[in-house]
Design an enzyme around this catalytic site. Structure first.
Site, PDB file in Angstrom:
ATOM      1  N   GLU A 128      -2.599   7.688  -4.123  1.00  0.00           N
ATOM      2  CA  GLU A 128      -2.977   7.244  -5.467  1.00  0.00           C
ATOM      3  C   GLU A 128      -4.481   7.414  -5.689  1.00  0.00           C
ATOM      4  OE1 GLU A 128      -1.544   3.128  -4.807  1.00  0.00           O
ATOM      5  OE2 GLU A 128      -3.613   2.497  -5.180  1.00  0.00           O
ATOM      6  N   HIS A 137      -1.183   0.110  -9.527  1.00  0.00           N
ATOM      7  CA  HIS A 137      -1.885  -0.778  -8.586  1.00  0.00           C
ATOM      8  C   HIS A 137      -2.582  -1.941  -9.319  1.00  0.00           C
ATOM      9  CE1 HIS A 137      -3.864  -0.892  -4.351  1.00  0.00           C
ATOM     10  NE2 HIS A 137      -3.712  -2.111  -4.852  1.00  0.00           N
ATOM     11  N   ARG A 175       0.853  -1.187   0.000  1.00  0.00           N
ATOM     12  CA  ARG A 175       0.000   0.000   0.000  1.00  0.00           C
ATOM     13  C   ARG A 175       0.889   1.238   0.000  1.00  0.00           C
ATOM     14  NH1 ARG A 175      -3.671  -2.536  -1.227  1.00  0.00           N
ATOM     15  NH2 ARG A 175      -5.706  -2.848  -0.269  1.00  0.00           N
TER      16      ARG A 175
HETATM   17  C1  8YV Z   1      -7.099  -4.839  -5.265  1.00  0.00           C
HETATM   18  C2  8YV Z   1      -5.326  -4.995  -3.471  1.00  0.00           C
HETATM   19  O1  8YV Z   1      -7.316  -5.189  -6.562  1.00  0.00           O
HETATM   20  O2  8YV Z   1      -6.418  -6.880  -2.605  1.00  0.00           O
HETATM   21  C3  8YV Z   1      -5.844  -5.822  -2.356  1.00  0.00           C
HETATM   22  O3  8YV Z   1      -5.667  -5.436  -1.195  1.00  0.00           O
HETATM   23  O4  8YV Z   1      -4.583  -4.101  -3.270  1.00  0.00           O
HETATM   24  C4  8YV Z   1      -5.727  -5.298  -4.883  1.00  0.00           C
HETATM   25  O5  8YV Z   1      -5.650  -6.674  -5.072  1.00  0.00           O
HETATM   26  C5  8YV Z   1      -7.318  -3.380  -5.154  1.00  0.00           C
HETATM   27  O6  8YV Z   1      -7.076  -2.954  -3.869  1.00  0.00           O
HETATM   28  C6  8YV Z   1      -8.736  -2.997  -5.556  1.00  0.00           C
HETATM   29  O7  8YV Z   1      -9.699  -3.474  -4.636  1.00  0.00           O
END
Ligand code: 8YV
Length: 324
Positions: A267, A285, A238
């Site tokens: 972001e 992402h 993150r």
């Molecule tokens: C998601 C992610 O696609 O699962 C997570 O925590 O970061 C990604 O796999 C994104 O966050 C959208 O929901």
């Protein structure tokens, strides 16, 4: 009458079809980013929702939805959800662990290899017509094979990243609050070290931690200063885990060799300083973004919602107190 639910972002039509068997579905196939106000308005008359990591499920949003019983994130991370507020309101929250481990680990490796071998900058150079001839000393990168792979955060995705290190005959070290059991360490060929040792010894440091106030800027100027100038940092977790300003400064001054980043502070906006660097590989992402995995994530979230609203304990319950 079927319960009314919201699907807060665009998902595959198959997912909407599945949900419609159980619910009256308010979808968002136009994929507007609803934000806090939009969520409040659309959730007010709903019993449940499928949400993405981009949807801020705050205490205010929850308070505006008196009939809400379940928030099912289609993401493994759930820092977009105020879990304590959900629990207080008796709203169950779920995520999608497991189904995205391998796909996300693959992207960590794509970024690792891209930054090690300087692929983004080399490709830009080639596309710009700057390749006038082959040279022996040209675009020298860093070796991945036999290097030290360091992993900060050794959950399921961290372990999947580690296991891939075997193919490159890497030495694997990790730091995690709790040490893995011996059989899992053996499967990953990984050795637990303290955080400073991890920072000092890793040639490639992969961040796979959940974001929380406790992990905010866990990699800042002091931590970057401990790393080898030849090292590369990979963040697939993150934004906010890394202090982006400090990272840009280290990369600019070549106190760090390179970085591969899938996530950024604030972001989809991000620090424009990254664009001026030729030693970064940047991605928007997309860690879990293969069709099969995104489908599995959405279907897992749908399973959780169907269970929660039919009185069964959802498989990926995050707040058991709300269930009780
Ligand atoms: C998601 C992610 O696609 O699962 C997570 O925590 O970061 C990604 O796999 C994104 O966050 C959208 O929901």
């Amino acid at each position: 009458m079927k319960p009314r639910i919201l699907v807060a972002r665009e998902v595959f039509p198959e997912v909407i079809d599945r949900l419609q068997e159980h619910f009256e579905v308010d979808d968002n196939q136009a994929d507007l980013v609803l934000g806090g106000e939009g969520l409040k308005a659309r959730l007010a008359d709903k019993a449940g929702a499928l949400t993405a990591a981009t949807d801020p499920v705050t205490a205010e949003v929850i308070a505006a939805a008196p009939g809400l019983k379940a928030i099912c994130n289609f993401a493994v991370g759930y820092n977009n959800i105020d879990l304590a507020a959900c629990t207080r309101a008796g709203v169950v929250a779920t995520n999608t662990p497991g189904v995205l481990d391998d796909t996300t680990a693959d992207l960590a490796w794509a970024l690792l290899m891209a930054t090690a071998r300087r692929l983004p900058a080399a490709e830009r150079w080639l596309r710009n017509g700057e390749w006038k001839g082959w040279q022996f000393i040209q675009w020298l990168g860093s070796d991945i094979h036999h290097a030290t792979l360091g992993i900060l955060g050794m959950g399921r995705i961290g372990q999947a990243v580690a296991r891939r290190g075997a193919g490159f005959e890497m030495k694997v070290i990790y730091h995690n609050r709790t040490r893995l059991p011996a059989d899992k360490e053996a499967a990953c060929r990984a050795r637990w070290v303290d955080k400073d040792t991890l920072l000092r010894e890793a040639d490639f440091l992969v961040l796979v931690l959940p974001y929380s106030p406790a992990t905010h800027h866990i990699i800042g100027a002091a931590e970057l200063a401990l790393m080898k100038p030849t090292a590369h940092l990979i963040n697939i977790a993150r934004g906010g885990i890394v202090d982006d300003e400090a990272l840009i400064s280290a990369l600019r001054q070549r106190r760090l060799s390179g970085a591969g980043l899938d996530v950024f502070e604030g972001e989809p906006k991000f620090n424009p300083g990254f664009l001026e660097l030729d030693n970064v590989a940047l991605a928007p992402h997309i860690g879990s973004s293969s069709r099969a995995t995104r489908m599995a994530m959405a279907m897992t979230a749908a399973d959780n919602l169907i269970a929660a609203l039919s009185g069964q304990r959802p498989p990926n319950l995050l707040n058991p107190d709300a269930w009780r």
